[in-house]
Design a protein around this motif. Structure first.
Motif, PDB file in Angstrom:
ATOM      1  N   ILE A  39     -12.095 -13.483  -5.089  1.00 33.43           N
ATOM      2  CA  ILE A  39     -11.881 -12.157  -5.671  1.00 33.43           C
ATOM      3  C   ILE A  39     -10.388 -11.934  -5.891  1.00 33.43           C
ATOM      4  CG2 ILE A  39     -12.081  -9.664  -5.327  1.00 33.43           C
ATOM      5  CD1 ILE A  39     -14.608 -10.121  -3.775  1.00 33.43           C
ATOM      6  N   VAL A  40      -9.998 -11.813  -7.166  1.00 35.34           N
ATOM      7  CA  VAL A  40      -8.580 -11.611  -7.491  1.00 35.34           C
ATOM      8  C   VAL A  40      -8.282 -10.171  -7.893  1.00 35.34           C
ATOM      9  CG1 VAL A  40      -8.140 -14.005  -8.103  1.00 35.34           C
ATOM     10  CG2 VAL A  40      -8.989 -12.426  -9.855  1.00 35.34           C
ATOM     11  N   TYR A  41      -9.335  -9.383  -8.110  1.00 34.78           N
ATOM     12  CA  TYR A  41      -9.116  -7.972  -8.478  1.00 34.78           C
ATOM     13  C   TYR A  41     -10.404  -7.202  -8.212  1.00 34.78           C
ATOM     14  CZ  TYR A  41      -7.487  -3.918 -11.145  1.00 34.78           C
ATOM     15  OH  TYR A  41      -7.082  -2.663 -11.509  1.00 34.78           O
ATOM     16  N   ILE A  42     -10.248  -5.979  -7.714  1.00 38.10           N
ATOM     17  CA  ILE A  42     -11.419  -5.143  -7.463  1.00 38.10           C
ATOM     18  C   ILE A  42     -11.035  -3.675  -7.602  1.00 38.10           C
ATOM     19  CG2 ILE A  42     -11.046  -5.101  -4.955  1.00 38.10           C
ATOM     20  CD1 ILE A  42     -14.149  -5.229  -4.674  1.00 38.10           C
ATOM     21  N   GLU A  43     -11.882  -2.922  -8.265  1.00 37.78           N
ATOM     22  CA  GLU A  43     -11.744  -1.466  -8.393  1.00 37.78           C
ATOM     23  C   GLU A  43     -12.887  -0.824  -7.617  1.00 37.78           C
ATOM     24  OE1 GLU A  43      -9.817   0.773 -10.219  1.00 37.78           O
ATOM     25  OE2 GLU A  43      -8.541  -0.533 -11.447  1.00 37.78           O
ATOM     26  N   ASN A  49     -17.566  -2.556   0.190  1.00 34.05           N
ATOM     27  CA  ASN A  49     -16.684  -2.843   1.333  1.00 34.05           C
ATOM     28  C   ASN A  49     -16.005  -4.200   1.216  1.00 34.05           C
ATOM     29  OD1 ASN A  49     -17.314  -0.388   2.743  1.00 34.05           O
ATOM     30  ND2 ASN A  49     -19.262  -1.317   3.350  1.00 34.05           N
ATOM     31  N   ARG A  50     -15.579  -4.543  -0.020  1.00 36.24           N
ATOM     32  CA  ARG A  50     -14.847  -5.794  -0.234  1.00 36.24           C
ATOM     33  C   ARG A  50     -13.434  -5.495  -0.717  1.00 36.24           C
ATOM     34  NH1 ARG A  50     -18.650  -9.210  -4.092  1.00 36.24           N
ATOM     35  NH2 ARG A  50     -18.955  -7.125  -4.975  1.00 36.24           N
ATOM     36  N   HIS A  51     -12.584  -6.532  -0.642  1.00 36.62           N
ATOM     37  CA  HIS A  51     -11.186  -6.381  -1.007  1.00 36.62           C
ATOM     38  C   HIS A  51     -10.709  -7.616  -1.782  1.00 36.62           C
ATOM     39  CE1 HIS A  51     -11.913  -4.200   2.796  1.00 36.62           C
ATOM     40  NE2 HIS A  51     -11.118  -3.275   2.295  1.00 36.62           N
ATOM     41  N   THR A  52      -9.581  -7.475  -2.449  1.00 35.59           N
ATOM     42  CA  THR A  52      -8.948  -8.622  -3.080  1.00 35.59           C
ATOM     43  C   THR A  52      -8.676  -9.688  -2.016  1.00 35.59           C
ATOM     44  OG1 THR A  52      -7.883  -7.224  -4.751  1.00 35.59           O
ATOM     45  CG2 THR A  52      -6.927  -9.403  -4.386  1.00 35.59           C
ATOM     46  N   GLY A  53      -9.035 -10.929  -2.335  1.00 35.32           N
ATOM     47  CA  GLY A  53      -8.866 -12.011  -1.379  1.00 35.32           C
ATOM     48  C   GLY A  53     -10.132 -12.366  -0.625  1.00 35.32           C
ATOM     49  N   ASP A  54     -11.191 -11.547  -0.777  1.00 38.83           N
ATOM     50  CA  ASP A  54     -12.467 -11.876  -0.140  1.00 38.83           C
ATOM     51  C   ASP A  54     -13.149 -13.021  -0.883  1.00 38.83           C
ATOM     52  OD1 ASP A  54     -12.232 -10.096   1.907  1.00 38.83           O
ATOM     53  OD2 ASP A  54     -13.583  -8.591   1.076  1.00 38.83           O
ATOM     54  N   GLY A  55     -14.202 -13.544  -0.269  1.00 34.66           N
ATOM     55  CA  GLY A  55     -14.863 -14.724  -0.799  1.00 34.66           C
ATOM     56  C   GLY A  55     -15.934 -14.434  -1.830  1.00 34.66           C
ATOM     57  N   PRO A  56     -16.627 -15.477  -2.281  1.00 32.12           N
ATOM     58  CA  PRO A  56     -17.568 -15.371  -3.393  1.00 32.12           C
ATOM     59  C   PRO A  56     -18.918 -14.802  -2.997  1.00 32.12           C
ATOM     60  CG  PRO A  56     -17.547 -17.600  -2.579  1.00 32.12           C
ATOM     61  CD  PRO A  56     -16.505 -16.851  -1.790  1.00 32.12           C
TER      62      PRO A  56
END
Length: 215
Positions: A39-43, A49-56
């Motif tokens: 994950i390189v970007y998330i809005e 409950n995920r963030h940039t840098g989390d897995g697939p």
């Protein structure tokens, strides 16, 4: 590719601005070597409950395992968060100049409250039982995971459930079925997944690979 990613980020911001805080947009970068942080970007990451840098997610592994020419966008399906909320999701595959999937653009809209309202309204307007009516979507929503460890555990749980018996009671054919399910789901793209599955099933790595090759 940098310009394409920046455009996707702009698009993600526009989509969430249009549909509000219940709409999450996630961008996975499949050009990265490290799957643990796809994950390189998330809005509106609070939705899952995920963030940039989390897995697939599971769908990322499916994409990596699939023939790029056969991968098609998946629209308006159900997913589920780890705290039980239901999301209406769509997954778009963004390709590079060579036709390979470079990014996954995922839209997840929290419809939990809307489903509750729908059920309440249905109870008010229903005049008689509809026993023969089938559910619109009988499929089980896919659980959204936060990292590759959670994802591997989930895939193993699904594989065992599909066989329908605990590992201690499985015969060779059952174990082959578990391994092939995991292989088709892309589980063995996860680092050290082979070690974990081999230990769980009580088989050697050589046996694991032979099970993967069986038809």
């Amino acid at each position: 590719m940098v310009h394409k990613l920046e455009f996707l980020k702009q698009l993600a911001h526009g989509v969430t601005a249009q549909f509000g805080n219940s709409c999450e947009v996630v961008i996975h970068d499949l050009t990265k070597k490290d799957l643990d942080s796809s994950i390189v970007y998330i809005e509106n990451g609070h939705v899952s409950n995920r963030h940039t840098g989390d897995g697939p997610s599971g769908i990322v592994l499916e994409t990596l395992r699939s023939d790029p020419a056969k991968v098609k966008d998946k629209l308006a399906y159900l997913t589920r968060t780890d705290d039980g909320r239901i999301l209406k999701s769509s997954t778009l595959y963004i390709r590079d100049e060579d036709g390979r999937v470079a990014y996954i653009f995922s839209i997840n809209y929290d419809i939990t409250t809307l489903l509750a309202m729908e059920n309440a309204l249905h109870g008010l307007v229903q005049t008689e039982p509809e026993e023969d009516t089938e559910e619109k979507d009988s499929g089980t929503p896919q659980t959204i995971t936060h990292n590759v460890t959670e994802l591997l555990d989930l895939l193993i749980e699904q594989a065992i459930a599909k066989v329908g018996k605990p590992v201690a009671l499985m015969n060779k054919d059952d174990k082959v079925a578990v391994v092939q399910y995991l292989n088709n789901a892309g589980a063995f793209l996860i680092t050290k997944s082979g070690d974990k599955v081999s230990t769980l099933l009580g088989i050697s790595k050589f046996t694991l690979y032979s099970y993967m090759d069986k038809n």
